[in-house]
Enzyme design. Structure first.
Site, PDB file in Angstrom:
ATOM      1  N   THR A 129     -61.497 -11.146  35.855  1.00  0.00           N
ATOM      2  CA  THR A 129     -60.506 -12.882  36.506  1.00  0.00           C
ATOM      3  C   THR A 129     -59.599 -13.579  35.529  1.00  0.00           C
ATOM      4  O   THR A 129     -59.571 -14.531  36.320  1.00  0.00           O
ATOM      5  CB  THR A 129     -61.210 -13.244  34.547  1.00  0.00           C
ATOM      6  OG1 THR A 129     -60.651 -12.504  33.625  1.00  0.00           O
ATOM      7  CG2 THR A 129     -62.832 -12.829  34.130  1.00  0.00           C
ATOM      8  N   CYS A 130     -58.469 -12.016  35.881  1.00  0.00           N
ATOM      9  CA  CYS A 130     -57.071 -12.811  36.624  1.00  0.00           C
ATOM     10  C   CYS A 130     -57.357 -13.285  38.208  1.00  0.00           C
ATOM     11  O   CYS A 130     -56.452 -14.049  38.870  1.00  0.00           O
ATOM     12  CB  CYS A 130     -56.027 -12.049  36.202  1.00  0.00           C
ATOM     13  SG  CYS A 130     -55.485 -11.852  34.141  1.00  0.00           S
TER      14      CYS A 130
END
Length: 397
Positions: free
Chosen positions: A351-352
Site C-alpha cells: 500500500t505504500c
C-alpha cells in the site's frame, strides 16, 4: 478507533475516540511550517507527518498516511461527529444531494471552530502531498470556500422544501394583496437551519408574521441566512488552509477544482488507471494481465474503490491524466514469485507504493473470486495478526 466502534455498535465519543480528534490534539499546536515538506526525489513517500497506529505493526510511511486521511473522512461524516450534518434533503427524502453533508451551523464553540481550522489544515496538507480526504460535501460548501456566488438554486440542492417555499413567495405577483399560501399562514420572521435549529431574522422576529406586504423582505433575509449559515465554519476552514498553502490559490479555482484537489474523484476510470500502470516482472500483454483489465472494466464503481483502497489505502484516484502526473501517481502490477499453482494464492498489495502482486490465474472467474475475497476480507494493515500475508493479500515493503 471510531470506525471499529461504529462496526461494533459501541457508544461513541468523537472527541475521545476518533483519529481526527487524536490528530488534532497531537498536531494542532505544531507550526504549520512543519507541514510543508519538500517533495522527495525518486520513490520516497511524500508525507507531511508520520502515522503510527497502536497494535498494528505496519512497515512503511505512505500507506498508513493515506489510510489516515480516508479514515478521518469517515469519522467526520459519522453520526458521532459534531462537525457535519446531512443535508435536509436526506431527512425529507427528496431533491438532490441526499447523500451529501453540510458544515454544522450550530458548531460555533471555540473548540469546534478550532477543529474546523484543523480540518482545513488537513485539506491543504492533502493537496500538497497528493493524499485525498474523501468527504461527501455538498457543492454549496465548496462554493463558499472558493467564494463563488451562491443562489437559491444552491439552497434547493440541499433543502428542496425551503427553497420552494421562498421561491413561491418571491414568485407572487408584485402587487399581490391576498392571503399567503396555507403552509405560510403562521410563518414568522424566523428560519430553520440545516441542523434543525431556528434563527430569528430580525429582532423579535419570532413575533413578526410574514405577510403579503413584507414577503420580499422575508425572502431576502431568509436567503441570506440560509446561504450564509455555514460562514463561520467556512472561515475557520479557510484559515486552516491558508496556514499551509497560500489562500490566494483558492481564488484561482472553481468549486469543482477544489473538491477534486482535496477529495479526488468518486468515479474510477479504468482507462486512466491503465494508462498510468507499470509492470514489474510481467509483460503488459501477458494473458493474466489482459484478464485483469477485462475484470476491472466489469467491476462496479464500489468494487473499483474497494480495490484501490486494498492496493493504496485510499479509495479515490487523481481526477485525470494531468493530476496523475502532478502527484506522480502510478499503479504497478508485479509478478508473483511464489511457487506452486497460482490459483491457490490470493493477490497481495504494497500500500505504500500502490503495488499489486498478481498471481497468474488460469481464468477470469478465478481471478475475480480471489481479488474480491482479498479486498473484502482485509480490513487492517497489521502484519502481526497471525495471518499469512501472502495468503491474505496484504504486504508492506
Amino acid at each position: 478507533a471510531l470506525p471499529r466502534k461504529i462496526e461494533a455498535g459501541e457508544p461513541l465519543d468523537f472527541v475521545s475516540d476518533s483519529q481526527f480528534a487524536t490528530a488534532y490534539r497531537q498536531l494542532g499546536s505544531i507550526s504549520p511550517f512543519e507541514f510543508r515538506p519538500v517533495r522527495p526525489g525518486g520513490t520516497e513517500p511524500f508525507v507531511a507527518f508520520e502515522v503510527k497506529t497502536e497494535g498494528e505493526n505496519v512497515v512503511g510511511l505512505a500507506g498508513p498516511y493515506r489510510q489516515f486521511f480516508t479514515e478521518i473522512a469517515q469519522e467526520v461524516m459519522s453520526d458521532a461527529s459534531p462537525l457535519l450534518v446531512p443535508t435536509p434533503n436526506r431527512k425529507y427524502g427528496t431533491g438532490e444531494c441526499r447523500d451529501l453533508y453540510l458544515l454544522d451551523p450550530g458548531a460555533v464553540s471555540a473548540k469546534l471552530l478550532a477543529m474546523f481550522e484543523f480540518l482545513g489544515r488537513l485539506f491543504a496538507i492533502a493537496m500538497r502531498t497528493g493524499a485525498q480526504v474523501p468527504l461527501a460535501l455538498a457543492p454549496l460548501v465548496w462554493k463558499l470556500l472558493v467564494k463563488e456566488p451562491v443562489t437559491l438554486h444552491d439552497l434547493k440542492c440541499v433543502d428542496h422544501y425551503a427553497a420552494a417555499a421562498l421561491d413561491g413567495l418571491r414568485s407572487l405577483e408584485k402587487d399581490f394583496k391576498g392571503a399567503l399560501p396555507q403552509e405560510l399562514n403562521d410563518q414568522k420572521f424566523t428560519v430553520m437551519l440545516s441542523d434543525g435549529s431556528v434563527r430569528e431574522l430580525k429582532p423579535n422576529g419570532g413575533e413578526i408574521p410574514v405577510t403579503a406586504g413584507n414577503r420580499f423582505e422575508y425572502v431576502k433575509l431568509a436567503m441570506k441566512e440560509r446561504l450564509g449559515e455555514q460562514n463561520v465554519q467556512v472561515s475557520a476552514i479557510c484559515k486552516g488552509i491558508g496556514s499551509v498553502i497560500p489562500i490566494q490559490l483558492l481564488n484561482l479555482m472553481t468549486w469543482r477544482d477544489l473538491e477534486v484537489r482535496v477529495c479526488g474523484v468518486n468515479e474510477i476510470d479504468a482507462q486512466i488507471l491503465k494508462r498510468h500502470t507499470k509492470y514489474s516482472g510481467v509483460a503488459a500483454d501477458a494473458p493474466h494481465i489482459q484478464l485483469f483489465w477485462e475484470m476491472f472494466e466489469e467491476f462496479t464503481q464500489e468494487q473499483r474503490r474497494d480495490f484501490v483502497r486494498f492496493c493504496w489505502a485510499q479509495e479515490r484516484l487523481p481526477a485525470n491524466d494531468a493530476e496523475f502526473e502532478r502527484t506522480k501517481t502510478r499503479f504497478q502490477i508485479k509478478a508473483s514469485v511464489r511457487e506452486g499453482n497460482a490459483d491457490d494464492f490470493l493477490p497481495s498489495a504494497d500500500t505504500c507504493f500502490f503495488n499489486l502482486t498478481l498471481p497468474a490465474y488460469s481464468s477470469k472467474e478465478i481471478m475475480r473470486k480471489k481479488i474480491l475475497y482479498a479486498i473484502e476480507q482485509v480490513t487492517t494493515m497489521d502484519k502481526d495478526d497471525g495471518v499469512d500475508n501472502d495468503n491474505m493479500g496484504m504486504e508492506e515493503e
